[in-house]
Scaffold this motif. Structure first.
Motif, PDB file in Angstrom:
ATOM      1  N   TYR A 102       0.788  -1.232   0.000  1.00  0.00           N
ATOM      2  CA  TYR A 102       0.000   0.000   0.000  1.00  0.00           C
ATOM      3  C   TYR A 102       0.820   1.282   0.000  1.00  0.00           C
ATOM      4  O   TYR A 102       0.265   2.371  -0.044  1.00  0.00           O
ATOM      5  CB  TYR A 102      -0.956   0.012   1.201  1.00  0.00           C
ATOM      6  N   VAL A 103       2.140   1.142   0.079  1.00  0.00           N
ATOM      7  CA  VAL A 103       3.013   2.324   0.060  1.00  0.00           C
ATOM      8  C   VAL A 103       4.190   2.060  -0.868  1.00  0.00           C
ATOM      9  O   VAL A 103       4.572   0.908  -1.081  1.00  0.00           O
ATOM     10  CB  VAL A 103       3.522   2.688   1.471  1.00  0.00           C
ATOM     11  N   PRO A 104       4.768   3.123  -1.431  1.00  0.00           N
ATOM     12  CA  PRO A 104       5.928   2.913  -2.309  1.00  0.00           C
ATOM     13  C   PRO A 104       7.124   2.367  -1.525  1.00  0.00           C
ATOM     14  O   PRO A 104       7.298   2.669  -0.347  1.00  0.00           O
ATOM     15  CB  PRO A 104       6.227   4.312  -2.863  1.00  0.00           C
ATOM     16  N   LYS A 105       7.915   1.566  -2.209  1.00  0.00           N
ATOM     17  CA  LYS A 105       9.142   1.041  -1.606  1.00  0.00           C
ATOM     18  C   LYS A 105      10.214   2.127  -1.631  1.00  0.00           C
ATOM     19  O   LYS A 105      10.349   2.854  -2.603  1.00  0.00           O
ATOM     20  CB  LYS A 105       9.636  -0.162  -2.390  1.00  0.00           C
ATOM     21  N   VAL A 106      10.969   2.206  -0.560  1.00  0.00           N
ATOM     22  CA  VAL A 106      12.084   3.142  -0.489  1.00  0.00           C
ATOM     23  C   VAL A 106      13.294   2.468  -1.116  1.00  0.00           C
ATOM     24  O   VAL A 106      13.665   1.355  -0.739  1.00  0.00           O
ATOM     25  CB  VAL A 106      12.393   3.554   0.962  1.00  0.00           C
ATOM     26  N   CYS A 107      13.884   3.143  -2.088  1.00  0.00           N
ATOM     27  CA  CYS A 107      15.070   2.600  -2.763  1.00  0.00           C
ATOM     28  C   CYS A 107      16.360   3.123  -2.139  1.00  0.00           C
ATOM     29  O   CYS A 107      17.354   2.409  -2.057  1.00  0.00           O
ATOM     30  CB  CYS A 107      15.046   2.964  -4.247  1.00  0.00           C
ATOM     31  N   GLU A 108      16.307   4.385  -1.710  1.00  0.00           N
ATOM     32  CA  GLU A 108      17.500   5.004  -1.137  1.00  0.00           C
ATOM     33  C   GLU A 108      17.079   6.190  -0.285  1.00  0.00           C
ATOM     34  O   GLU A 108      16.108   6.874  -0.582  1.00  0.00           O
ATOM     35  CB  GLU A 108      18.411   5.488  -2.276  1.00  0.00           C
ATOM     36  N   LYS A 109      17.827   6.419   0.786  1.00  0.00           N
ATOM     37  CA  LYS A 109      17.573   7.579   1.643  1.00  0.00           C
ATOM     38  C   LYS A 109      18.893   8.216   2.022  1.00  0.00           C
ATOM     39  O   LYS A 109      19.851   7.529   2.382  1.00  0.00           O
ATOM     40  CB  LYS A 109      16.829   7.159   2.908  1.00  0.00           C
ATOM     41  N   THR A 110      18.939   9.538   1.910  1.00  0.00           N
ATOM     42  CA  THR A 110      20.058  10.317   2.426  1.00  0.00           C
ATOM     43  C   THR A 110      19.449  11.385   3.335  1.00  0.00           C
ATOM     44  O   THR A 110      18.232  11.439   3.498  1.00  0.00           O
ATOM     45  CB  THR A 110      20.861  10.992   1.290  1.00  0.00           C
ATOM     46  N   GLU A 111      20.254  12.235   3.881  1.00  0.00           N
ATOM     47  CA  GLU A 111      19.669  13.296   4.701  1.00  0.00           C
ATOM     48  C   GLU A 111      19.016  14.383   3.841  1.00  0.00           C
ATOM     49  O   GLU A 111      18.256  15.198   4.342  1.00  0.00           O
ATOM     50  CB  GLU A 111      20.679  13.890   5.686  1.00  0.00           C
ATOM     51  N   ASP A 112      19.238  14.356   2.527  1.00  0.00           N
ATOM     52  CA  ASP A 112      18.672  15.360   1.635  1.00  0.00           C
ATOM     53  C   ASP A 112      17.496  14.874   0.792  1.00  0.00           C
ATOM     54  O   ASP A 112      16.759  15.677   0.235  1.00  0.00           O
ATOM     55  CB  ASP A 112      19.751  15.898   0.687  1.00  0.00           C
ATOM     56  N   TYR A 113      17.335  13.552   0.651  1.00  0.00           N
ATOM     57  CA  TYR A 113      16.237  13.062  -0.194  1.00  0.00           C
ATOM     58  C   TYR A 113      15.883  11.608   0.120  1.00  0.00           C
ATOM     59  O   TYR A 113      16.637  10.895   0.760  1.00  0.00           O
ATOM     60  CB  TYR A 113      16.591  13.191  -1.678  1.00  0.00           C
ATOM     61  N   ILE A 114      14.698  11.227  -0.387  1.00  0.00           N
ATOM     62  CA  ILE A 114      14.267   9.829  -0.384  1.00  0.00           C
ATOM     63  C   ILE A 114      13.971   9.478  -1.829  1.00  0.00           C
ATOM     64  O   ILE A 114      13.244  10.198  -2.511  1.00  0.00           O
ATOM     65  CB  ILE A 114      12.968   9.607   0.424  1.00  0.00           C
ATOM     66  N   LEU A 115      14.516   8.377  -2.282  1.00  0.00           N
ATOM     67  CA  LEU A 115      14.230   7.869  -3.612  1.00  0.00           C
ATOM     68  C   LEU A 115      13.315   6.664  -3.441  1.00  0.00           C
ATOM     69  O   LEU A 115      13.657   5.711  -2.733  1.00  0.00           O
ATOM     70  CB  LEU A 115      15.526   7.469  -4.318  1.00  0.00           C
ATOM     71  N   MET A 116      12.139   6.733  -4.059  1.00  0.00           N
ATOM     72  CA  MET A 116      11.142   5.672  -3.929  1.00  0.00           C
ATOM     73  C   MET A 116      10.832   5.082  -5.291  1.00  0.00           C
ATOM     74  O   MET A 116      11.122   5.678  -6.317  1.00  0.00           O
ATOM     75  CB  MET A 116       9.853   6.240  -3.323  1.00  0.00           C
ATOM     76  N   GLU A 117      10.175   3.921  -5.270  1.00  0.00           N
ATOM     77  CA  GLU A 117       9.775   3.295  -6.523  1.00  0.00           C
ATOM     78  C   GLU A 117       8.844   4.250  -7.283  1.00  0.00           C
ATOM     79  O   GLU A 117       8.084   5.012  -6.688  1.00  0.00           O
ATOM     80  CB  GLU A 117       9.089   1.963  -6.282  1.00  0.00           C
ATOM     81  N   TYR A 118       8.913   4.189  -8.593  1.00  0.00           N
ATOM     82  CA  TYR A 118       8.030   4.972  -9.449  1.00  0.00           C
ATOM     83  C   TYR A 118       6.718   4.215  -9.601  1.00  0.00           C
ATOM     84  O   TYR A 118       6.715   3.013  -9.890  1.00  0.00           O
ATOM     85  CB  TYR A 118       8.671   5.202 -10.823  1.00  0.00           C
ATOM     86  N   LEU A 119       5.624   4.905  -9.397  1.00  0.00           N
ATOM     87  CA  LEU A 119       4.314   4.268  -9.472  1.00  0.00           C
ATOM     88  C   LEU A 119       3.620   4.647 -10.766  1.00  0.00           C
ATOM     89  O   LEU A 119       3.443   5.826 -11.063  1.00  0.00           O
ATOM     90  CB  LEU A 119       3.444   4.701  -8.281  1.00  0.00           C
ATOM     91  N   LYS A 120       3.231   3.639 -11.525  1.00  0.00           N
ATOM     92  CA  LYS A 120       2.470   3.866 -12.748  1.00  0.00           C
ATOM     93  C   LYS A 120       1.010   3.595 -12.425  1.00  0.00           C
ATOM     94  O   LYS A 120       0.691   2.592 -11.781  1.00  0.00           O
ATOM     95  CB  LYS A 120       2.924   2.918 -13.855  1.00  0.00           C
ATOM     96  N   GLY A 121       0.153   4.476 -12.869  1.00  0.00           N
ATOM     97  CA  GLY A 121      -1.261   4.263 -12.621  1.00  0.00           C
ATOM     98  C   GLY A 121      -2.040   5.549 -12.735  1.00  0.00           C
ATOM     99  O   GLY A 121      -1.574   6.529 -13.313  1.00  0.00           O
TER     100      GLY A 121
END
Length: 154
Positions: free
Chosen positions: A26-45
């Motif tokens: 029910y939530v996007p997967k976190v791919c990477e986290k730094t103190e400046d950003y969160i990179l999450m899976e791209y959701l198509k829909g």
């Protein structure tokens, strides 16, 4: 990708913690986290507004399922009334919620009530008793709400 916002302390950490706590379909997967950003899976829909237009009943059932999950996990999203915070897969089999920076752990079940209040106003009189039950017995109330929605013609 979500970048750190000026003047919003701990925004990245808070979103990351909640996404990890909820870790599910029910939530996007976190791919990477730094103190400046969160990179999450791209959701198509489709955003929820478009999904409702294309397949209302299925989208509403998905919205109820997601909100029930959040209520069971005791995470109050607070912004499910904004249709762009909900993404429904193109095949209408999955839904995900986005933007948890304002979410909080809460002991009350308010997410499902948001879905009903924003997207199902026309169903409210039909579901009044089930909503009352949901407030005191979340599992039984949810089951009864879903059963009633299943009876509605598309």
């Amino acid at each position: 990708m979500k970048r750190k916002k000026e003047g919003v302390p701990d925004f990245i950490d808070k979103e990351y913690e909640i996404l990890n706590y909820l870790s599910s379909e029910y939530v996007p997967k976190v791919c990477e986290k730094t103190e400046d950003y969160i990179l999450m899976e791209y959701l198509k829909g489709y955003d929820f507004k478009e999904a409702l237009r294309l397949n209302r009943k299925t989208s509403l059932l998905l919205g109820l399922k997601l909100s029930y999950f959040l209520d069971k996990k005791r995470v109050y999203h607070s912004q499910l009334g904004r249709y762009y915070h909900l993404i429904v897969s193109k095949d209408f089999k999955n839904i995900k919620a986005l933007d948890f920076e304002r979410a909080k752990v809460d002991t009350t079940q308010k997410n499902l009530l948001q879905i009903v209040g924003y997207y199902m106003r026309d169903f409210y009189p039909f579901l009044k008793e089930e909503i009352k039950i949901y407030k005191s017995d979340i599992d039984s109330g949810y089951e009864r709400i879903v059963k009633k929605i299943m009876l509605v013609d598309d």
